[in-house]
Scaffold this motif. Structure first.
Motif, PDB file in Angstrom:
ATOM      1  N   ALA A  25       0.822  -1.214   0.000  1.00 41.81           N
ATOM      2  CA  ALA A  25       0.000   0.000   0.000  1.00 41.81           C
ATOM      3  C   ALA A  25       0.854   1.260   0.000  1.00 41.81           C
ATOM      4  N   ALA A  26       2.013   1.208   0.655  1.00 42.53           N
ATOM      5  CA  ALA A  26       2.858   2.400   0.781  1.00 42.53           C
ATOM      6  C   ALA A  26       3.699   2.668  -0.460  1.00 42.53           C
ATOM      7  N   LEU A  27       4.072   1.636  -1.189  1.00 43.67           N
ATOM      8  CA  LEU A  27       5.031   1.813  -2.285  1.00 43.67           C
ATOM      9  C   LEU A  27       4.582   2.810  -3.356  1.00 43.67           C
ATOM     10  N   PRO A  28       3.344   2.793  -3.830  1.00 37.23           N
ATOM     11  CA  PRO A  28       2.976   3.793  -4.846  1.00 37.23           C
ATOM     12  C   PRO A  28       3.155   5.229  -4.352  1.00 37.23           C
ATOM     13  N   HIS A  29       2.874   5.459  -3.080  1.00 34.87           N
ATOM     14  CA  HIS A  29       3.028   6.797  -2.510  1.00 34.87           C
ATOM     15  C   HIS A  29       4.507   7.164  -2.368  1.00 34.87           C
TER      16      HIS A  29
END
Length: 275
Positions: A117-121
């Motif tokens: 969930a964090a990687l795209p951000h």
């Protein structure tokens, strides 16, 4: 420079200590917890520098939503800390199917959901750090912790792969491996009915050591939390950091034994290639 952090499992232990330390020094923390009210004292003290959300990391949909909301609230998040965990203290035959599922879904899948969930951000903001809280038991083993080890060895392998994939984006990942410490995690371990067949085995020995206090909790949780913050603050992201003399000793002994076993089978390894 002020930083923004996303930390799971902040009700107690390392997550709570890190949250307190970071807020005290002026940083912002997006803290997730199953019961948000346990952080009311910090919210009253630090106001909007503490963003709190209810989260069960085993719920992948909720993880994606909450991570997105945290990045939206703070604009950028410099460090994502995977700290939420669950443990079962039992021989492999003793644990229930539900306990096994809870360990794997929390420690392995839950951590995977947070990273995904964090990687795209993190990519969109062109950098950041991920701090995966593991344990000495991510590279070595102790009786009665088989399912905990399964989850921690699994997440360490996953993180080692991720670290290679995300380095080109300027994102660093570090696996922190705390040793035994009095964080409250030990007394909070789930247990199962004891099978007498295991009493005179290493599983029984470890059970008695924990019960009578002879299993040493030799590390200071405050110092470990400070060390993890220091790692995330550093200019480089080491892949793994042992945090405790016991971690250093036990993991090193495990690695040496594995290497010796590996080298002992050189001949058979070299006997199978196509001629």
């Amino acid at each position: 420079m002020t930083k923004s952090w996303f930390i799971t499992g902040t009700s107690s232990g390392f997550g709570r200590i890190m949250t307190e330390r970071l807020l005290e020094r002026g940083d912002r923390v997006a803290a997730t917890v199953r019961r948000p009210e346990v952080l009311d004292d910090l919210r009253d003290k630090y106001g909007d520098r503490l963003w709190v959300a209810r989260l069960d990391v085993t719920d992948a949909t909720a993880v994606h939503r909450v991570v997105g909301e945290a990045f939206a609230a703070f604009g950028t998040i410099d460090v994502v800390v995977n700290n939420a965990g669950y443990g079962v203290f039992a021989a492999v035959e003793e644990a229930t199917d539900e306990q096994v599922r809870q360990v794997v879904e929390t420690n392995l899948l839950g951590s995977i959901w947070v990273i995904r969930a964090a990687l795209p951000h993190l990519r969109a903001q062109h950098g950041g750090r991920i701090l995966q809280v593991s344990t000495a038991g991510g590279q070595t083993t102790y009786p009665n912790f088989g399912y905990y080890h399964a989850s921690k060895w699994g997440i360490e392998g996953f993180c080692e792969t991720v670290a290679q994939e995300i380095a080109p984006f300027g994102i660093g990942l570090t696996i922190a491996e705390p040793g035994a410490s009095a964080t409250g995690f030990g007394p909070g371990l789930a247990t199962a009915p004891i099978m007498p067949e295991y009493d005179a085995t290493p599983a029984g020995d470890v059970r008695r050591a924990l019960a009578d206090g002879s299993f040493p909790l030799v590390n200071d949780p405050e110092k470990i939390a400070a060390a993890m913050i220091g790692i995330a603050d550093g200019p480089e992201a080491p892949l793994r950091v042992p945090l405790g003399e016991d971690t250093f000793r036990d993991v090193r002994a495990s690695l040496v034994a594995r290497l010796e076993n590996h080298d002992a089978h050189r001949a058979i390894a070299h006997s199978v290639p196509i001629n």
